[in-house]
Scaffold this motif. Structure first.
Motif, PDB file in Angstrom:
ATOM      1  N   LYS A 162      -9.932   9.340  -6.768  1.00  0.00           N
ATOM      2  CA  LYS A 162      -9.516  10.541  -6.784  1.00  0.00           C
ATOM      3  C   LYS A 162     -10.724  11.746  -6.434  1.00  0.00           C
ATOM      4  CE  LYS A 162      -4.671  10.717  -8.063  1.00  0.00           C
ATOM      5  NZ  LYS A 162      -4.486   9.452  -8.868  1.00  0.00           N
ATOM      6  N   ASN A 180       0.652  -1.166   0.154  1.00  0.00           N
ATOM      7  CA  ASN A 180       0.068  -0.065  -0.068  1.00  0.00           C
ATOM      8  C   ASN A 180       0.891   1.320   0.137  1.00  0.00           C
ATOM      9  OD1 ASN A 180      -2.737  -1.157   0.210  1.00  0.00           O
ATOM     10  ND2 ASN A 180      -2.696  -1.451   2.410  1.00  0.00           N
ATOM     11  N   SER A 198      -9.810   5.768  -1.877  1.00  0.00           N
ATOM     12  CA  SER A 198      -8.531   6.131  -2.427  1.00  0.00           C
ATOM     13  C   SER A 198      -8.811   6.648  -3.849  1.00  0.00           C
ATOM     14  CB  SER A 198      -7.499   5.322  -2.567  1.00  0.00           C
ATOM     15  OG  SER A 198      -7.686   4.072  -2.867  1.00  0.00           O
ATOM     16  N   SER A 221      -0.648   3.684   3.239  1.00  0.00           N
ATOM     17  CA  SER A 221      -2.016   3.845   3.662  1.00  0.00           C
ATOM     18  C   SER A 221      -2.554   2.740   4.381  1.00  0.00           C
ATOM     19  CB  SER A 221      -3.032   3.935   2.477  1.00  0.00           C
ATOM     20  OG  SER A 221      -3.427   2.923   1.766  1.00  0.00           O
ATOM     21  N   VAL A 239       2.106   4.667  -1.130  1.00  0.00           N
ATOM     22  CA  VAL A 239       1.327   5.773  -1.986  1.00  0.00           C
ATOM     23  C   VAL A 239       1.901   6.856  -2.496  1.00  0.00           C
ATOM     24  CG1 VAL A 239      -1.084   5.175  -0.671  1.00  0.00           C
ATOM     25  CG2 VAL A 239       0.651   7.049   0.340  1.00  0.00           C
ATOM     26  N   ASN A 250      -7.527   2.651   4.365  1.00  0.00           N
ATOM     27  CA  ASN A 250      -7.115   4.046   3.828  1.00  0.00           C
ATOM     28  C   ASN A 250      -7.755   5.204   4.535  1.00  0.00           C
ATOM     29  OD1 ASN A 250      -6.309   3.139   1.235  1.00  0.00           O
ATOM     30  ND2 ASN A 250      -8.134   3.074   0.782  1.00  0.00           N
ATOM     31  N   ALA A 272       0.262   1.318  -4.008  1.00  0.00           N
ATOM     32  CA  ALA A 272      -1.235   1.424  -4.223  1.00  0.00           C
ATOM     33  C   ALA A 272      -1.687   1.787  -5.439  1.00  0.00           C
ATOM     34  CB  ALA A 272      -1.803   2.234  -3.163  1.00  0.00           C
ATOM     35  N   ASN A 315      -3.321   3.397  -8.654  1.00  0.00           N
ATOM     36  CA  ASN A 315      -3.353   5.005  -9.049  1.00  0.00           C
ATOM     37  C   ASN A 315      -2.740   5.989  -8.087  1.00  0.00           C
ATOM     38  OD1 ASN A 315      -4.940   4.853 -11.264  1.00  0.00           O
ATOM     39  ND2 ASN A 315      -7.034   4.898 -10.392  1.00  0.00           N
ATOM     40  N   SER A 316      -1.838   5.415  -7.377  1.00  0.00           N
ATOM     41  CA  SER A 316      -1.552   6.512  -6.343  1.00  0.00           C
ATOM     42  C   SER A 316      -0.297   7.257  -7.070  1.00  0.00           C
ATOM     43  CB  SER A 316      -0.678   5.820  -5.032  1.00  0.00           C
ATOM     44  OG  SER A 316       0.107   4.889  -5.590  1.00  0.00           O
ATOM     45  N   ALA A 375      -9.824   2.374  -6.967  1.00  0.00           N
ATOM     46  CA  ALA A 375      -8.786   3.624  -6.816  1.00  0.00           C
ATOM     47  C   ALA A 375      -8.757   4.476  -7.967  1.00  0.00           C
ATOM     48  CB  ALA A 375      -7.435   3.030  -6.266  1.00  0.00           C
TER      49      ALA A 375
END
Ligand code: FAD
Length: 322
Positions: free
Chosen positions: A278, A115, A276, A131, A117, A135, A153, A155-156, A255
């Motif tokens: 956006k 995880n 998470s 995270s 980020v 989250n 993670a 799309n981080s 995510a």
């Protein structure tokens, strides 16, 4: 001692997450003064990886690896890491990699952080932000082992283009019977639809839709947006939608860049799995629905009026901007 990523693919095509990992690893490699190597499995055309800063590709081609097999894939990654003298292995947080990453870490006697980020806070000592608690919090983790495995993670980080000249090398890891103790007998998959795991946009609906017969507009909205469809837990429990669409703490994590929730109250267990994402858009008749507390945009109104109107507006927008 290049950084090693596992570039995931399906049916010979890279998943978006492969490019996200490459983008991440490239930035870390720049700060550490090293290069990025990607391991691929049964992917013949690997040229796309050169758009995201990968310097070298180690290509594994093996019919026994056509279906994902965590132990065998982990063994292949471990052997590639050892061969390259890798000190940092970067994996994703897809369903496959969640299974894979701990096995890779054990195989390499490496410390593992899931995880992750963001880019490492420092690489010496090696500290990453992660995270935690579905989250709801972050922690900073330091990995002290010589070899490190981290899982990013979804799309981080996003995609960052950076061209490189790619070298390719075939690699034939030694896999034995113990790697194939679990066999995939068959695979059933939804075709022609965007999957939740790969989707940039997810259109999700809950009990506010009243019944399965009303999902046509949710599917149409998803189709106009090129989105995946998802649902709350009770909706799949009652059988209105397949279990594969159930998202949340006990379902699939989401995510996405954009998550549209229609007729979903926003219970803590639902939010835990999608927060998470956006940008969150909520459509609900009840202005006091808890979902509005975490929404970036909220529409208080009847989904049966709002969603068709939104579809018309989006179609008109697309027609005018084609
Ligand atoms: P409801 O709570 O019934 O909400 C329906 C919403 O629709 C309401 O807010 C209502 O105002 C709105 N609405 C009604 N009509 C309209 C309309 N015409 N237009 C617009 N809005 C309308 N849930 C998950 O989703 N995922 C999980 O992973 C999950 N895991 C769980 C784990 C545990 C251990 C437990 C105890 C529960 C879990 N749940 C999970 C269930 C969760 O607590 C909620 O019960 C569930 O999320 C509620 O689903 P819903 O929002 O679709 O339905």
């Amino acid at each position: 001692m290049s950084i090693l990523i596992y570039a995931e693919s399906a049916e010979g095509k890279f998943k978006k997450v492969a490019f996200e990992l490459a983008s991440y690893a490239k930035k870390v490699a720049e700060s550490m003064g090293t290069t990025v190597t990607a391991l691929t499995v049964n992917t013949s055309d690997v040229s796309e990886l050169s758009n995201y800063g990968v310097d070298k590709v180690i290509k594994v081609s093996n019919d026994k690896l056509t279906a994902f097999n965590a132990k065998a894939y982990a063994d292949a990654i471990k052997q590639a890491a050892e061969k390259e003298g890798t000190k940092l292995v970067v994996l994703s947080s897809t369903t496959d990699s969640l299974y894979l990453a701990p096995l890779v870490a054990v195989g390499l006697n490496a410390g593992f952080a899931s995880n992750v980020v963001a880019l490492p806070i420092t690489t010496s000592p090696f500290q990453v932000k992660r995270s935690a608690f579905s989250n709801k919090a972050f922690n900073v983790t330091e990995i002290e082992t010589e070899v490190k495995v981290i899982a990013i993670a979804k799309n981080s980080f996003g995609l960052v283009e950076s061209s490189s000249s790619l070298t390719e090398e075939d690699f034939n890891p030694t896999l034995n019977d113990t790697d194939f103790g679990i066999k995939v007998e068959s695979v059933e998959k939804v075709s022609g639809k965007v999957t939740i795991a790969d989707a940039d946009i997810v259109v999700s609906a809950g009990r506010g839709m009243k019944g399965p017969e009303n999902w046509g507009m949710i599917e149409e909205l998803a189709s106009v947006l090129g989105a995946a469809t998802a649902c709350s837990k009770p909706v799949s429990d009652i059988g209105w939608r397949p279990h594969s669409e159930h998202v949340g703490q006990t379902g699939k994590p989401v995510a996405a860049n954009l998550y549209i929730a229609v007729g979903i109250s926003g219970a803590i267990q639902h939010i835990a799995g999608i927060n998470s994402s956006k940008v969150k858009v909520v459509i609900n008749t009840d202005a006091d629905a808890p979902f509005f507390k975490v929404a970036d945009y909220g529409v208080v109104g009847d989904a049966f009026e709002i969603v068709p109107a939104l579809i018309e507006k989006l179609k008109a927008f697309k027609a005018n901007n084609a």
